[in-house]
Design a protein around this motif. Structure first.
Motif, PDB file in Angstrom:
ATOM      1  N   GLU A 246     -17.401 -47.381 -30.288  1.00 42.42           N
ATOM      2  CA  GLU A 246     -17.202 -48.514 -31.153  1.00 42.42           C
ATOM      3  C   GLU A 246     -16.992 -46.760 -32.231  1.00 42.42           C
TER       4      GLU A 246
ATOM      5  N   GLY B 130     -16.965 -45.664 -35.896  1.00 39.13           N
ATOM      6  CA  GLY B 130     -18.102 -44.705 -37.925  1.00 39.13           C
ATOM      7  C   GLY B 130     -17.649 -43.651 -38.214  1.00 39.13           C
ATOM      8  N   THR B 131     -18.314 -43.193 -38.931  1.00 40.66           N
ATOM      9  CA  THR B 131     -18.910 -42.035 -39.071  1.00 40.66           C
ATOM     10  C   THR B 131     -19.373 -41.016 -39.053  1.00 40.66           C
TER      11      THR B 131
ATOM     12  N   SER C 213     -27.908 -41.139 -36.380  1.00 41.44           N
ATOM     13  CA  SER C 213     -28.617 -41.838 -37.432  1.00 41.44           C
ATOM     14  C   SER C 213     -29.530 -42.896 -36.495  1.00 41.44           C
TER      15      SER C 213
ATOM     16  N   ALA D  17     -28.787 -46.534 -36.401  1.00 44.42           N
ATOM     17  CA  ALA D  17     -27.574 -47.312 -35.932  1.00 44.42           C
ATOM     18  C   ALA D  17     -27.531 -47.054 -34.003  1.00 44.42           C
TER      19      ALA D  17
ATOM     20  N   THR E 147     -22.640 -42.448 -39.479  1.00 44.05           N
ATOM     21  CA  THR E 147     -22.898 -42.865 -37.576  1.00 44.05           C
ATOM     22  C   THR E 147     -23.688 -41.426 -37.015  1.00 44.05           C
TER      23      THR E 147
END
Length: 150
Positions: free
Chosen positions: A32, A34-35, A62, A64, A113
């Motif tokens: 995946e 994200g950051t 996070s 998520a 993330t």
């Protein structure tokens, strides 16, 4: 007699190799994006382990990823893809880092993330960048050999 000795040597050699190769990482989820941000020591207490030391290759997840604590103890491989600001246009150092989820990064305090420890972040990107685009993937150790009979 000689063939029996040869058979025992072969079995011993195979056993030694198997002990060294018993566990390998296996990716259990797709990759995946994200950051990532980073946080600095002290790394205790944590939502998952309280005041128990977990090393420095760790991260806070996070919402998520956190899954109401289900992510605690899970291992993630994280790679830097690019920077997110103009201050550090090429922050990535290459490679990836494996981190253990030890904490929760709640909304409002989490800008990414995944919030890596300072050491984990610095192993894949220039900390001056602050926030980076990442790819990440959860994995677990898989036992290749379940039983060995002689």
């Amino acid at each position: 007699m000689a063939s029996s000795r040869f058979y025992n040597i072969i079995l011993l050699t195979i056993s030694c190799l198997c002990v060294n190769l018993m566990t390998l990482p296996s990716f259990v989820h797709s990759q995946e994006t994200g950051t990532a941000t980073f946080y600095t020591p002290p790394y205790q207490p944590s939502s998952c382990y309280g005041f128990e030391e977990q090393g420095v290759m760790i991260a806070a997840a996070s919402d998520a990823i956190y899954n109401n604590g289900g992510a605690c103890g899970q291992m993630y491989q994280v790679s830097c893809l690019s920077g997110t600001n103009l201050g550090t246009p090429m922050p990535c150092l290459g490679g990836s880092v494996t981190v253990k989820i030890v904490d929760h990064c709640p909304p409002g305090s989490c800008r990414g993330t995944i919030d890596l420890s300072q050491e984990a972040f610095a192993s894949i990107a220039d900390p001056a960048s602050g926030v980076i685009n990442i790819s990440y993937q959860q994995y677990e150790l898989t036992y290749l050999i379940t039983s060995f009979q002689v």
